[in-house]
Design an enzyme around this catalytic site. Sequence first.
Site, short mmCIF file in Angstrom:
data_model
loop_
_atom_site.label_atom_id
_atom_site.label_comp_id
_atom_site.label_asym_id
_atom_site.label_seq_id
_atom_site.Cartn_x
_atom_site.Cartn_y
_atom_site.Cartn_z
CE LYS A 168 1.57 5.00 -2.76
NZ LYS A 168 2.12 4.38 -3.97
N1 LIG Z 1 1.29 7.87 -10.48
C1 LIG Z 1 2.32 7.06 -10.37
O1 LIG Z 1 3.46 7.43 -10.70
C2 LIG Z 1 2.14 5.66 -9.89
C3 LIG Z 1 0.90 5.11 -9.66
N2 LIG Z 1 0.80 3.80 -9.34
C4 LIG Z 1 -0.48 3.17 -9.10
O2 LIG Z 1 -1.25 3.20 -10.29
C5 LIG Z 1 -2.64 3.25 -9.97
C6 LIG Z 1 -3.27 4.44 -10.67
O3 LIG Z 1 -2.58 5.61 -10.26
P1 LIG Z 1 -2.58 6.94 -11.14
O4 LIG Z 1 -2.80 6.61 -12.56
O5 LIG Z 1 -1.40 7.71 -10.73
O6 LIG Z 1 -3.85 7.67 -10.56
P2 LIG Z 1 -4.80 8.72 -11.28
O7 LIG Z 1 -5.45 9.47 -10.19
O8 LIG Z 1 -4.08 9.48 -12.33
O9 LIG Z 1 -5.86 7.78 -12.03
C7 LIG Z 1 -6.62 6.85 -11.35
C8 LIG Z 1 -7.55 6.18 -12.33
O10 LIG Z 1 -8.25 5.14 -11.68
C9 LIG Z 1 -9.64 5.28 -11.96
N3 LIG Z 1 -10.46 4.72 -10.90
C10 LIG Z 1 -10.58 5.15 -9.63
N4 LIG Z 1 -11.47 4.39 -8.96
C11 LIG Z 1 -11.90 3.46 -9.83
C12 LIG Z 1 -12.82 2.39 -9.75
N5 LIG Z 1 -13.48 2.13 -8.63
N6 LIG Z 1 -13.02 1.63 -10.86
C13 LIG Z 1 -12.37 1.89 -12.01
N7 LIG Z 1 -11.48 2.89 -12.14
C14 LIG Z 1 -11.25 3.66 -11.07
C15 LIG Z 1 -9.84 6.77 -12.10
O11 LIG Z 1 -11.03 7.07 -12.77
C16 LIG Z 1 -8.59 7.13 -12.89
O12 LIG Z 1 -8.79 6.88 -14.27
C17 LIG Z 1 -2.69 3.29 -8.44
O13 LIG Z 1 -2.81 1.98 -7.96
C18 LIG Z 1 -1.34 3.85 -8.06
O14 LIG Z 1 -0.95 3.51 -6.75
C19 LIG Z 1 1.90 2.99 -9.25
C20 LIG Z 1 3.14 3.49 -9.46
C21 LIG Z 1 3.37 4.89 -9.70
O1 LIG Z 2 7.68 8.15 -7.54
C1 LIG Z 2 7.68 7.75 -6.40
O2 LIG Z 2 8.48 8.09 -5.56
C2 LIG Z 2 6.64 6.76 -5.90
C3 LIG Z 2 5.61 6.35 -6.89
C4 LIG Z 2 4.63 5.47 -6.19
O3 LIG Z 2 3.95 5.89 -5.29
C5 LIG Z 2 4.54 4.07 -6.56
O4 LIG Z 2 5.43 3.55 -7.26
O5 LIG Z 2 3.57 3.41 -6.16
#
Ligand SMILES: NC(=O)C1=CN([C@@H]2O[C@H](COP(=O)(O)OP(=O)(O)OC[C@H]3O[C@@H](n4cnc5c(N)ncnc54)[C@H](O)[C@@H]3O)[C@@H](O)[C@H]2O)C=CC1
Ligand SMILES: O=C(O)CCC(=O)C(=O)O
Length: 478
Positions: A168
């Site tokens: 990461k």
């Molecule tokens: N993007 C991906 O493919 C993946 C993401 N994740 C995990 O999913 C989670 C969200 O990631 P994404 O949706 O990609 O990010 P993103 O940047 O698209 O969205 C993040 C969301 O979390 C909210 N947020 C941030 N701080 C906050 C707080 N203090 N309280 C409430 N809401 C808050 C933001 O407003 C936003 O709606 C993270 O933990 C990330 O590691 C896990 C697997 C894959």
């Molecule tokens: O798509 C990837 O390689 C990693 C996504 C990721 O950061 C996660 O699963 O938390």
Amino acid sequence: MYGVGATDYSVLRALTAPADAAKAHKDKAVSAEQQHSTGDAMKTPKSKEQVTAPPVCTLSYIHPEPDSPWLTYLAQVDRVLPHLGHLARWGETLKRPKRALIVDVPIEMDDGSVRHFEGYRVQHNLSRGPGKGGVRYHPNVTLEEVMALSAWMTIKNAAVGLPYGGAKGGIRVTPSELSRKELERLTRRYTSEIGIIIGPQQDIPAPDVNTNGQIMAWMMDTYSMNVGATATGVVTGKPIPLGGSLGRVKATGRGVFVTGSEAIRRLGLDVKSLRIAVQGFGNVGGTAAELFAQAGAKIVAVQDHTGTIIHEQGLDVAALLRHVSSHGGVAGFSGAQKADDEAFWGVRCDVLIPAALEGQVTAERARKTTAKLILEGANGPTLPAADDVCASRGILVVPDVICNAGGVTVSYFEWVQDFSSFFWDEDDINARLDKILGNALARIWDTADQLKISLRTAAFVVACERVLQAREERGLYP
Ligand SMILES: NC(=O)C1=CN([C@@H]2O[C@H](COP(=O)(O)OP(=O)(O)OC[C@H]3O[C@@H](n4cnc5c(N)ncnc54)[C@H](O)[C@@H]3O)[C@@H](O)[C@H]2O)C=CC1
Ligand SMILES: O=C(O)CCC(=O)C(=O)O
């Protein structure tokens, strides 16, 4: 697609069913409660999963605060070690990242000044293949947070059976304060700095919080310029014309929906009658909410960094997605009531989807929630003490390392497609994704039933056996 072998799910059903049904399962429920742990040692016996001592970090280069993501991860490892048999002698491997790179990222700002940002890339474990995991841009990014996120990638990739280790990266930055040009300079400089350890066969970054296809395009271009050849396979989550995969943008949320639907089915619930609360309405939370709403569930509360909104009769998710895309957050959405942030955790719901950041589901919030099921869209959202409260309250937790594994699974498809320069259609991708996640979840669920442990510890059992077996078979010396 969700076909699984005959398994005794009555224990889990009893833990989540109404009082009369639970009474009918009294014997099993009591034994399950013993196994599934609780935060209150005075009232209930110690479970197999409950560790008596808090986790200890023996690394000299970080000093984690209580409840930090790295300590959460260590506590999860301590719960799995008793189930690893002879492989437990390799257990310390899991508690140390293989490699952690800290980089200084200086950029020239639009006003001519120079600012420096801290960047990280951590490769937690490479025993099963190249490192794989996203890159996060957030003001609270630290080395130990990235270490924990990279370790969860090791577990996730192994739990799903993807041929990767765990990695990461991140930059400590508030991206909304940077112009597009500054963001591009930051991304390109960071990519060059970590270029010494990433590569299509070494470590393959992807999007995470506050990063997206555009950032991946700049990373791919920078790496390619530095090595003198187009290297599409160095990052995934790219735009489609640059070797990206159909389905990747929605893959993580889709995985939450697929694994969540299977948990709902096994619990004997009907998705159409469910009330769902979602924290985080970005890539993961937004897509998961959209898919559950399309399946007939009511999304009754959403919280993001701009605030909390509630609608007892169910939000118009499509309208909310449009609002967030134009306003940057849920605040100000006219189709809901604004609520206090802490009220989010007590909102009347059946399913809770934390899809924002780590450590959000505390023991106190786990006591407050009315949800029967928690689907971990985020990485590390539930603290170990909250896991214990959930177990004692009969709340089923589908853990991050399987629940949000859809994203990295389609990233794997993207990497394979880039190598072969042969691209699949979206139906094919979604069908393969659903099958892989369905099979992985079934294996984890069987393990949980057999060992009478939580789905989280079962996922760790499946994954850690694979990681440590690979470690043992490879041996230690060149
Ligand atoms: N993007 C991906 O493919 C993946 C993401 N994740 C995990 O999913 C989670 C969200 O990631 P994404 O949706 O990609 O990010 P993103 O940047 O698209 O969205 C993040 C969301 O979390 C909210 N947020 C941030 N701080 C906050 C707080 N203090 N309280 C409430 N809401 C808050 C933001 O407003 C936003 O709606 C993270 O933990 C990330 O590691 C896990 C697997 C894959
Ligand atoms: O798509 C990837 O390689 C990693 C996504 C990721 O950061 C996660 O699963 O938390």
